[in-house]
Design a protein around this motif. Structure first.
Motif, mmCIF file in Angstrom:
data_model
loop_
_atom_site.group_PDB
_atom_site.id
_atom_site.type_symbol
_atom_site.label_atom_id
_atom_site.label_comp_id
_atom_site.label_asym_id
_atom_site.label_seq_id
_atom_site.Cartn_x
_atom_site.Cartn_y
_atom_site.Cartn_z
ATOM 1 N N ILE A 149 2.291 -3.607 1.786
ATOM 2 C CA ILE A 149 3.014 -5.004 1.354
ATOM 3 C C ILE A 149 4.160 -5.280 2.203
ATOM 4 O O ILE A 149 5.128 -4.626 2.237
ATOM 5 C CB ILE A 149 3.392 -4.927 -0.093
ATOM 6 N N PRO A 150 4.080 -6.155 3.439
ATOM 7 C CA PRO A 150 5.189 -6.614 4.060
ATOM 8 C C PRO A 150 6.058 -7.274 3.132
ATOM 9 O O PRO A 150 5.661 -8.404 2.445
ATOM 10 C CB PRO A 150 4.523 -7.487 5.297
ATOM 11 N N ALA A 151 7.303 -6.936 3.443
ATOM 12 C CA ALA A 151 8.156 -7.523 2.249
ATOM 13 C C ALA A 151 9.923 -7.484 2.771
ATOM 14 O O ALA A 151 10.874 -7.299 2.163
ATOM 15 C CB ALA A 151 8.525 -6.905 1.048
ATOM 16 N N ALA A 152 9.858 -7.711 4.261
ATOM 17 C CA ALA A 152 10.828 -7.541 4.821
ATOM 18 C C ALA A 152 11.481 -9.124 5.442
ATOM 19 O O ALA A 152 12.856 -8.864 6.030
ATOM 20 C CB ALA A 152 10.836 -6.781 6.041
ATOM 21 N N GLY A 153 11.070 -10.213 4.732
ATOM 22 C CA GLY A 153 11.583 -11.236 5.505
ATOM 23 C C GLY A 153 12.673 -11.984 4.731
ATOM 24 O O GLY A 153 12.807 -11.437 3.505
ATOM 25 N N GLY A 168 10.341 -4.364 10.260
ATOM 26 C CA GLY A 168 10.813 -4.874 11.487
ATOM 27 C C GLY A 168 11.373 -6.134 11.464
ATOM 28 O O GLY A 168 11.526 -6.900 10.482
ATOM 29 N N GLU A 169 11.690 -6.862 12.529
ATOM 30 C CA GLU A 169 12.137 -8.157 12.745
ATOM 31 C C GLU A 169 11.143 -9.073 12.529
ATOM 32 O O GLU A 169 11.389 -10.204 12.257
ATOM 33 C CB GLU A 169 12.854 -8.318 14.181
ATOM 34 N N THR A 170 9.873 -8.755 12.643
ATOM 35 C CA THR A 170 8.767 -9.680 12.562
ATOM 36 C C THR A 170 7.785 -8.893 11.599
ATOM 37 O O THR A 170 7.757 -7.610 11.284
ATOM 38 C CB THR A 170 7.986 -9.955 13.721
ATOM 39 N N ARG A 171 6.942 -9.834 11.072
ATOM 40 C CA ARG A 171 5.721 -9.309 10.060
ATOM 41 C C ARG A 171 4.926 -8.244 11.007
ATOM 42 O O ARG A 171 4.563 -7.092 10.361
ATOM 43 C CB ARG A 171 4.864 -10.307 9.678
ATOM 44 N N GLN A 172 4.572 -8.694 12.121
ATOM 45 C CA GLN A 172 3.765 -7.727 13.089
ATOM 46 C C GLN A 172 4.547 -6.314 13.036
ATOM 47 O O GLN A 172 3.689 -5.268 13.157
ATOM 48 C CB GLN A 172 3.535 -8.218 14.585
ATOM 49 N N VAL A 215 -7.085 0.269 5.129
ATOM 50 C CA VAL A 215 -6.040 -0.094 4.361
ATOM 51 C C VAL A 215 -6.120 -1.623 4.071
ATOM 52 O O VAL A 215 -6.713 -2.510 4.939
ATOM 53 C CB VAL A 215 -4.813 0.036 5.436
ATOM 54 N N LEU A 216 -5.529 -1.970 3.153
ATOM 55 C CA LEU A 216 -5.245 -3.372 2.586
ATOM 56 C C LEU A 216 -3.994 -3.886 2.866
ATOM 57 O O LEU A 216 -3.056 -2.995 2.824
ATOM 58 C CB LEU A 216 -5.836 -3.768 1.164
ATOM 59 N N ILE A 217 -3.761 -5.115 3.487
ATOM 60 C CA ILE A 217 -2.349 -5.455 3.873
ATOM 61 C C ILE A 217 -2.213 -6.863 3.175
ATOM 62 O O ILE A 217 -3.080 -7.633 3.284
ATOM 63 C CB ILE A 217 -2.374 -5.806 5.291
ATOM 64 N N HIS A 218 -1.265 -6.980 2.274
ATOM 65 C CA HIS A 218 -0.904 -8.080 1.379
ATOM 66 C C HIS A 218 0.218 -8.540 1.389
ATOM 67 O O HIS A 218 1.233 -7.942 1.091
ATOM 68 C CB HIS A 218 -1.618 -7.674 -0.016
ATOM 69 N N ASP A 219 0.528 -9.837 1.835
ATOM 70 C CA ASP A 219 2.076 -10.470 1.602
ATOM 71 C C ASP A 219 2.490 -10.467 0.277
ATOM 72 O O ASP A 219 1.933 -10.979 -0.719
ATOM 73 C CB ASP A 219 1.800 -11.944 2.151
ATOM 74 N N GLY A 220 3.555 -9.815 0.280
ATOM 75 C CA GLY A 220 4.233 -9.727 -1.316
ATOM 76 C C GLY A 220 4.544 -11.340 -1.561
ATOM 77 O O GLY A 220 4.746 -11.333 -2.813
ATOM 78 N N ALA A 221 4.716 -12.255 -0.659
ATOM 79 C CA ALA A 221 5.011 -13.576 -1.243
ATOM 80 C C ALA A 221 3.619 -14.245 -1.803
ATOM 81 O O ALA A 221 3.879 -15.355 -2.484
ATOM 82 C CB ALA A 221 5.592 -14.436 -0.067
ATOM 83 N N ARG A 222 2.686 -13.562 -1.891
ATOM 84 C CA ARG A 222 1.474 -14.112 -2.560
ATOM 85 C C ARG A 222 1.215 -13.303 -3.598
ATOM 86 O O ARG A 222 0.420 -12.414 -3.940
ATOM 87 C CB ARG A 222 0.201 -13.836 -1.422
#
Length: 230
Positions: free
Chosen positions: A5-9, A78-82, A99-106
């Motif tokens: 879960i990308p959650a760094a933004g 990191g500084e970007t999602r990538q 692996v599943l990758i899911h944006d925390g904002a969804r």
């Protein structure tokens, strides 16, 4: 199945000076809703959250409130999602194959969507959840003039989860670093490397909460779901 879960933004478009996943929807942080859906999905057995260390204490409080039964690891983003996804891939357990990758904002994705993506990923090396585009789309130049009107029957709006074979996605990220590619989702890296990405039907309600209007729409969706259960 492993889930990242990308959650760094930050919530700049939300008008917030902190991580938007800490904002509340129906008295729960956005991240909590995402985690509850992951917890309810039988196909997911490990969760990694990529964030900034300054947010980790808040993430820990959210994890305690959700009472997850599945192992969770907090990973520096990191500084970007990538860059965040790259870090997440390196932190996966050694036995992770898909692996599943899911944006925390969804935060309104359902457990059933995770299940569909997880099942399909057993038969392919890359996929994204997506829905057909309803609006007519215009290609516009820097002066605001229309260049083209693509056939919308061939257009799909990308969502998450996106799913991949771990080995292949790591290779794509490595090549992306070497080539200096900057992309907004992992499927684009797969495409640039000449790999196929399949479509899994997404959900109309699986919106990405980016602006205050999105937050209001998400609340309406939750109310509708509750009413349908009554």
């Amino acid at each position: 199945m492993h889930l990242l879960i990308p959650a760094a933004g930050m919530g700049r478009r939300m008008g917030s000076d902190r991580n938007k996943l800490l904002l509340t929807l129906w008295d729960k942080p956005l991240l909590a809703w995402t985690l509850e859906a992951a917890e309810a999905s039988a196909c997911i057995d490990w969760i990694g959250i990529m964030g900034q260390p300054v947010d980790f204490p808040d993430f820990q409080e959210i994890l305690a409130s959700v009472n997850l039964t599945k192992p969770v690891e907090l990973i520096q983003g990191g500084e970007t999602r990538q860059q965040s996804v790259y870090n997440g891939l390196q932190a996966l357990p050694p036995d992770a194959e898909r692996v599943l990758i899911h944006d925390g904002a969804r935060c309104l994705a359902t457990p059933e969507l995770f299940e569909r993506c997880g099942a399909t990923l057993q038969t392919c090396s890359g996929l994204i959840a997506a829905i057909p585009v309803k609006d007519t789309i215009k290609v516009v130049d820097e002066n605001g003039l229309i260049l083209d009107t693509p056939d919308r029957q061939q257009l799909w709006a990308a969502q998450t989860p996106q799913g991949f074979e771990v080995k292949l996605l790591k290779e794509c990220h490595d090549q992306g670093i070497q080539q200096g590619w900057e992309v907004t989702d992992d499927a684009a890296l797969f495409e640039k490397c000449g790999l196929s990405v399949h479509i899994v039907p997404g959900e109309e309600t699986n919106l990405k909460v980016t602006t205050p209007v999105d937050l209001s729409v998400a609340e309406f969706i939750l109310r509708s779901r509750l009413k349908n259960r009554e």
